[in-house]
Design a protein around this motif. Sequence first.
Motif, PDB file in Angstrom:
ATOM      1  N   THR A  20     -59.297  90.498  49.729  1.00 55.90           N
ATOM      2  CA  THR A  20     -60.571  89.856  49.396  1.00 55.90           C
ATOM      3  C   THR A  20     -60.392  88.401  48.980  1.00 55.90           C
ATOM      4  O   THR A  20     -61.354  87.638  48.977  1.00 55.90           O
ATOM      5  CB  THR A  20     -61.265  90.601  48.236  1.00 55.90           C
ATOM      6  OG1 THR A  20     -60.422  90.563  47.079  1.00 55.90           O
ATOM      7  CG2 THR A  20     -61.577  92.037  48.606  1.00 55.90           C
ATOM      8  N   GLY A  21     -59.190  88.011  48.621  1.00 56.18           N
ATOM      9  CA  GLY A  21     -58.962  86.653  48.152  1.00 56.18           C
ATOM     10  C   GLY A  21     -59.394  86.454  46.716  1.00 56.18           C
ATOM     11  O   GLY A  21     -59.461  85.333  46.236  1.00 56.18           O
ATOM     12  N   LEU A  22     -59.710  87.512  46.032  1.00 55.73           N
ATOM     13  CA  LEU A  22     -60.180  87.426  44.655  1.00 55.73           C
ATOM     14  C   LEU A  22     -59.106  87.902  43.692  1.00 55.73           C
ATOM     15  O   LEU A  22     -58.398  88.873  43.960  1.00 55.73           O
ATOM     16  CB  LEU A  22     -61.431  88.288  44.467  1.00 55.73           C
ATOM     17  CG  LEU A  22     -62.628  87.964  45.346  1.00 55.73           C
ATOM     18  CD1 LEU A  22     -63.723  88.992  45.112  1.00 55.73           C
ATOM     19  CD2 LEU A  22     -63.136  86.574  45.048  1.00 55.73           C
ATOM     20  N   LYS A  23     -58.995  87.214  42.550  1.00 57.56           N
ATOM     21  CA  LYS A  23     -58.075  87.667  41.507  1.00 57.56           C
ATOM     22  C   LYS A  23     -58.629  88.937  40.869  1.00 57.56           C
ATOM     23  O   LYS A  23     -57.889  89.861  40.540  1.00 57.56           O
ATOM     24  CB  LYS A  23     -57.918  86.565  40.466  1.00 57.56           C
ATOM     25  CG  LYS A  23     -56.988  86.908  39.338  1.00 57.56           C
ATOM     26  CD  LYS A  23     -56.860  85.753  38.365  1.00 57.56           C
ATOM     27  CE  LYS A  23     -55.981  86.131  37.201  1.00 57.56           C
ATOM     28  NZ  LYS A  23     -55.894  85.064  36.212  1.00 57.56           N
ATOM     29  N   ARG A  71     -53.968  97.669  44.057  1.00 57.20           N
ATOM     30  CA  ARG A  71     -54.811  96.621  43.480  1.00 57.20           C
ATOM     31  C   ARG A  71     -54.423  95.241  44.039  1.00 57.20           C
ATOM     32  O   ARG A  71     -55.282  94.423  44.371  1.00 57.20           O
ATOM     33  CB  ARG A  71     -54.685  96.603  41.967  1.00 57.20           C
ATOM     34  CG  ARG A  71     -55.651  95.594  41.361  1.00 57.20           C
ATOM     35  CD  ARG A  71     -55.487  95.372  39.876  1.00 57.20           C
ATOM     36  NE  ARG A  71     -55.476  96.591  39.108  1.00 57.20           N
ATOM     37  CZ  ARG A  71     -55.182  96.636  37.812  1.00 57.20           C
ATOM     38  NH1 ARG A  71     -54.882  95.528  37.168  1.00 57.20           N
ATOM     39  NH2 ARG A  71     -55.185  97.774  37.160  1.00 57.20           N
ATOM     40  N   THR A  72     -53.116  94.996  44.175  1.00 55.54           N
ATOM     41  CA  THR A  72     -52.650  93.716  44.723  1.00 55.54           C
ATOM     42  C   THR A  72     -53.080  93.563  46.172  1.00 55.54           C
ATOM     43  O   THR A  72     -53.511  92.476  46.592  1.00 55.54           O
ATOM     44  CB  THR A  72     -51.116  93.616  44.611  1.00 55.54           C
ATOM     45  OG1 THR A  72     -50.752  93.754  43.247  1.00 55.54           O
ATOM     46  CG2 THR A  72     -50.622  92.282  45.133  1.00 55.54           C
ATOM     47  N   ASN A  73     -52.992  94.623  46.959  1.00 54.77           N
ATOM     48  CA  ASN A  73     -53.444  94.565  48.349  1.00 54.77           C
ATOM     49  C   ASN A  73     -54.941  94.275  48.442  1.00 54.77           C
ATOM     50  O   ASN A  73     -55.387  93.525  49.304  1.00 54.77           O
ATOM     51  CB  ASN A  73     -53.115  95.863  49.082  1.00 54.77           C
ATOM     52  CG  ASN A  73     -51.650  95.954  49.447  1.00 54.77           C
ATOM     53  OD1 ASN A  73     -50.985  94.934  49.583  1.00 54.77           O
ATOM     54  ND2 ASN A  73     -51.142  97.169  49.595  1.00 54.77           N
ATOM     55  N   THR A  74     -55.726  94.873  47.551  1.00 51.31           N
ATOM     56  CA  THR A  74     -57.167  94.614  47.533  1.00 51.31           C
ATOM     57  C   THR A  74     -57.442  93.154  47.196  1.00 51.31           C
ATOM     58  O   THR A  74     -58.280  92.508  47.817  1.00 51.31           O
ATOM     59  CB  THR A  74     -57.855  95.531  46.505  1.00 51.31           C
ATOM     60  OG1 THR A  74     -57.582  96.882  46.834  1.00 51.31           O
ATOM     61  CG2 THR A  74     -59.349  95.300  46.474  1.00 51.31           C
TER      62      THR A  74
END
Length: 143
Positions: free
Chosen positions: A34-37, A27-30
Amino acid sequence: MATDVTLSAAIRGNLLSLQNTGNLVDRTNTRLATGLKVSSAIDDAVAFFQNKALKDRAGDLSSRKDSIDQGISSLQTALSGLQAVESILVQMKGIVIVKRLSPERISPWLPTSHSPPPSAAICSPCKTPAISSIGPTPVWPPA
């Protein structure tokens, strides 16, 4: 031959913890990619739609800023054009002032009241203006 693997409770807990850690790393890599929280509305609907609204607002403000910049550029171009026109008018004013103050500085092809222009030669035997081969016959004295 199937082999049964028996795990103790401590090992089973460690495996579940590693799986959860793997999921969190994914999830952190995603998020980093994407630059999204929050990458979807499923993760956190409020944060996702708030982020979307803020992005839309930023896009609107950017568009307005571009329009303002274009307007400023147009005004700067118009101002430089007006400055050029003003410069030409100042030059023309100077020419008019010089012509009013010193009539002898008038261009040589324009007649003055003191002497005939050089192209207005008079034929001495007949006292009529000579025909010029350069241009039309000058009329002397000027009307």
